[in-house]
Design an enzyme around this catalytic site. Sequence first.
Site, short mmCIF file in Angstrom:
data_model
loop_
_atom_site.label_atom_id
_atom_site.label_comp_id
_atom_site.label_asym_id
_atom_site.label_seq_id
_atom_site.Cartn_x
_atom_site.Cartn_y
_atom_site.Cartn_z
CG HIS A 1 -8.10 -22.76 -14.38
ND1 HIS A 1 -9.23 -22.60 -13.59
CD2 HIS A 1 -8.55 -22.79 -15.66
CE1 HIS A 1 -10.29 -22.56 -14.37
NE2 HIS A 1 -9.93 -22.67 -15.63
CD GLU A 2 -6.24 -21.55 -18.60
OE1 GLU A 2 -6.86 -22.42 -19.24
OE2 GLU A 2 -6.81 -20.58 -18.07
CB CYS B 1 -13.79 -22.42 -15.62
SG CYS B 1 -13.23 -23.34 -17.06
CG LEU B 2 -13.70 -18.20 -20.23
CD1 LEU B 2 -12.69 -17.94 -21.34
CD2 LEU B 2 -14.69 -17.05 -20.12
CD GLN C 1 -11.13 -23.39 -21.25
OE1 GLN C 1 -10.03 -22.85 -21.28
NE2 GLN C 1 -12.14 -22.91 -20.55
N GLY D 1 -7.26 -16.69 -19.41
CA GLY D 1 -6.54 -17.86 -19.87
C GLY D 1 -7.48 -18.70 -20.71
CG HIS E 1 -9.01 -26.35 -18.93
ND1 HIS E 1 -10.32 -26.77 -18.88
CD2 HIS E 1 -9.02 -25.06 -18.46
CE1 HIS E 1 -11.09 -25.79 -18.39
NE2 HIS E 1 -10.33 -24.74 -18.12
O1 GNR Z 1 -10.88 -16.09 -17.06
C1 GNR Z 1 -10.57 -16.88 -16.18
N1 GNR Z 1 -10.38 -16.43 -14.91
C2 GNR Z 1 -9.84 -17.20 -13.90
C3 GNR Z 1 -9.95 -16.73 -12.59
C4 GNR Z 1 -9.42 -17.44 -11.55
C5 GNR Z 1 -8.77 -18.62 -11.80
C6 GNR Z 1 -8.66 -19.12 -13.08
C7 GNR Z 1 -9.18 -18.40 -14.13
S1 GNR Z 1 -9.03 -19.00 -15.74
C8 GNR Z 1 -10.46 -18.33 -16.47
C9 GNR Z 1 -10.52 -18.62 -17.97
C10 GNR Z 1 -10.58 -20.10 -18.20
O2 GNR Z 1 -11.58 -20.77 -18.08
N2 GNR Z 1 -9.47 -20.70 -18.51
O3 GNR Z 1 -9.43 -22.02 -18.69
NI NI Z 2 -11.00 -22.82 -17.41
#
Ligand code: GNR
Ligand code: NI
Length: 188
Positions: free
Chosen positions: A136-137, A94-95, A51, A46, A140
């Site tokens: 999660h997204e 999270c990236l 980001q 995601g 952000h």
């Molecule tokens: O790649 C991603 N893996 C992930 C694993 C568990 C819960 C959420 C994520 S999202 C993350 C990519 C990211 O930072 N998206 O904002």
């Molecule tokens: Ni993230």
Amino acid sequence: MALLPILTAPDPRLKKKSLPVEAVDDGVRQLMDDMLETMYDAPGIGLAAPQIGVLKRVIVLDIEREDTKTGPLFMANPEIIDASDEDVSYEEGCLSVPEHYSDVVRPAKVTVRYLDREGKVQELAAEGLLATCLQHEIDHLDGILFIDHISALKRNMILRKLLKARKEQERDAAHGKPAVAKDPEHAL
Ligand code: GNR
Ligand code: NI
């Protein structure tokens, strides 16, 4: 198509609230395509526009799993319109918080309303990893990172380590040392 650099915490842009898009036009579709390419390259499942430093309410996802073959999802102005009372804990990464993982408790199921790539209103009911990733997204877009859901002690430890790693990288770069190559097999 373009690969865009991903911001890492701590960065003030990751704490800001993003603005809704007025319409899904060619500019927004271009942003979505660049984000998807950047997400696949990272690799991640995601990515949210802030980001990459764009404070617009746009997210892309692709949960590549045997059971959930949704393909890439493009969403503008996503909103959680329903969430289950039942919660689940999932180990998140999270990236923008590279190389750190923590269990986060969130509603197990959510329904999201959004504009698709063509600007059409859609609703999606999700559970499992997709439900977690959508939350999660969307977090952000409101300036919230998964580390904001864990203890302040753990969060500050992670932020301190990220800052230290960045400083070491900057120092090495100043001395002409190349960045350490990332492991291409290591997906989050
Ligand atoms: O790649 C991603 N893996 C992930 C694993 C568990 C819960 C959420 C994520 S999202 C993350 C990519 C990211 O930072 N998206 O904002
Ligand atoms: Ni993230």
